[in-house]
Design a protein around this motif. Structure first.
Motif, PDB file in Angstrom:
ATOM      1  N   SER A  71       0.833  -1.210   0.000  1.00 56.61           N
ATOM      2  CA  SER A  71       0.000   0.000   0.000  1.00 56.61           C
ATOM      3  C   SER A  71       0.863   1.253   0.000  1.00 56.61           C
ATOM      4  O   SER A  71       2.064   1.207   0.260  1.00 56.61           O
ATOM      5  CB  SER A  71      -0.919  -0.003   1.216  1.00 56.61           C
ATOM      6  N   ARG A  73       0.809   3.691  -2.693  1.00 55.32           N
ATOM      7  CA  ARG A  73       0.921   4.369  -3.989  1.00 55.32           C
ATOM      8  C   ARG A  73      -0.367   5.119  -4.277  1.00 55.32           C
ATOM      9  O   ARG A  73      -1.447   4.698  -3.874  1.00 55.32           O
ATOM     10  CB  ARG A  73       1.183   3.366  -5.119  1.00 55.32           C
ATOM     11  N   SER A  74      -0.255   6.204  -5.001  1.00 54.58           N
ATOM     12  CA  SER A  74      -1.442   6.989  -5.325  1.00 54.58           C
ATOM     13  C   SER A  74      -2.316   6.254  -6.333  1.00 54.58           C
ATOM     14  O   SER A  74      -1.829   5.403  -7.096  1.00 54.58           O
ATOM     15  CB  SER A  74      -1.045   8.357  -5.895  1.00 54.58           C
ATOM     16  N   ASP A  75      -3.597   6.593  -6.349  1.00 53.36           N
ATOM     17  CA  ASP A  75      -4.512   6.008  -7.324  1.00 53.36           C
ATOM     18  C   ASP A  75      -4.064   6.324  -8.749  1.00 53.36           C
ATOM     19  O   ASP A  75      -4.182   5.487  -9.641  1.00 53.36           O
ATOM     20  CB  ASP A  75      -5.943   6.508  -7.100  1.00 53.36           C
ATOM     21  N   LYS A  78      -1.116   4.016  -9.562  1.00 52.01           N
ATOM     22  CA  LYS A  78      -1.578   2.629  -9.748  1.00 52.01           C
ATOM     23  C   LYS A  78      -2.279   2.474 -11.089  1.00 52.01           C
ATOM     24  O   LYS A  78      -2.027   1.510 -11.811  1.00 52.01           O
ATOM     25  CB  LYS A  78      -2.508   2.218  -8.606  1.00 52.01           C
ATOM     26  N   LYS A  79      -3.126   3.421 -11.443  1.00 52.86           N
ATOM     27  CA  LYS A  79      -3.839   3.334 -12.715  1.00 52.86           C
ATOM     28  C   LYS A  79      -2.872   3.423 -13.888  1.00 52.86           C
ATOM     29  O   LYS A  79      -2.964   2.647 -14.841  1.00 52.86           O
ATOM     30  CB  LYS A  79      -4.904   4.415 -12.832  1.00 52.86           C
ATOM     31  N   GLU A 110      -3.519  -4.988  -3.483  1.00 54.89           N
ATOM     32  CA  GLU A 110      -2.751  -4.057  -2.659  1.00 54.89           C
ATOM     33  C   GLU A 110      -2.926  -4.482  -1.207  1.00 54.89           C
ATOM     34  O   GLU A 110      -4.035  -4.739  -0.764  1.00 54.89           O
ATOM     35  CB  GLU A 110      -3.269  -2.633  -2.875  1.00 54.89           C
TER      36      GLU A 110
END
Length: 129
Positions: A71, A73-75, A78-79, A110
């Motif tokens: 866990s 990382r920013s959204d 990740k995208k 995650e």
């Protein structure tokens, strides 16, 4: 971390070029070494011999990818990484996809660092380089 795991049906094994796929996905992750330390990247593939796809009437195949990350990382990150990885995977199997029934999927898992145990001196090689 991250770990990327491929499960693929054995009816793809002759054309799949799995070593090259692993090289490609590692390259994607290495290019994001500001998000994932290079020394933590692991990729592997598991050829499935016992499986059933849909109704079992055809010689259907599938590739399922699991990306496991810790866990934090920013959204957005990740995208971006998942989109890039999935495009590489789809591109790698484009020939097979055009010629046979094939399902390609990917999931992101995650997890918190709590409950995760690691003993790794590979990071040292990249910090001192």
């Amino acid at each position: 971390m991250p770990h990327i795991i491929f499960e693929y049906t054995d009816n793809l094994s002759e054309e799949a070029d799995i070593p090259n796929l692993l090289k490609k996905v590692n390259s994607v992750l290495i290019n994001h070494n500001d998000i994932f330390p290079t020394g933590g990247i692991r990729s592997r593939a598991i050829e499935l011999q016992d499986y059933r796809v849909a109704d079992g009437a055809e010689n259907d195949a599938f590739v399922h990818t699991i990306l496991k990350i810790g866990s934090g990382r920013s959204d957005v990150d990740k995208k971006e990484i998942c989109d890039e990885l999935f495009e590489v995977i789809k591109g790698h199997f484009a020939y097979q996809f055009a010629r046979r029934y094939l399902g390609i999927s990917m999931e992101l898992i995650e997890f918190s660092e709590e409950g995760t145990y690691k003993h790794n001196n590979i990071h040292k090689r990249f910090r001192n380089g």
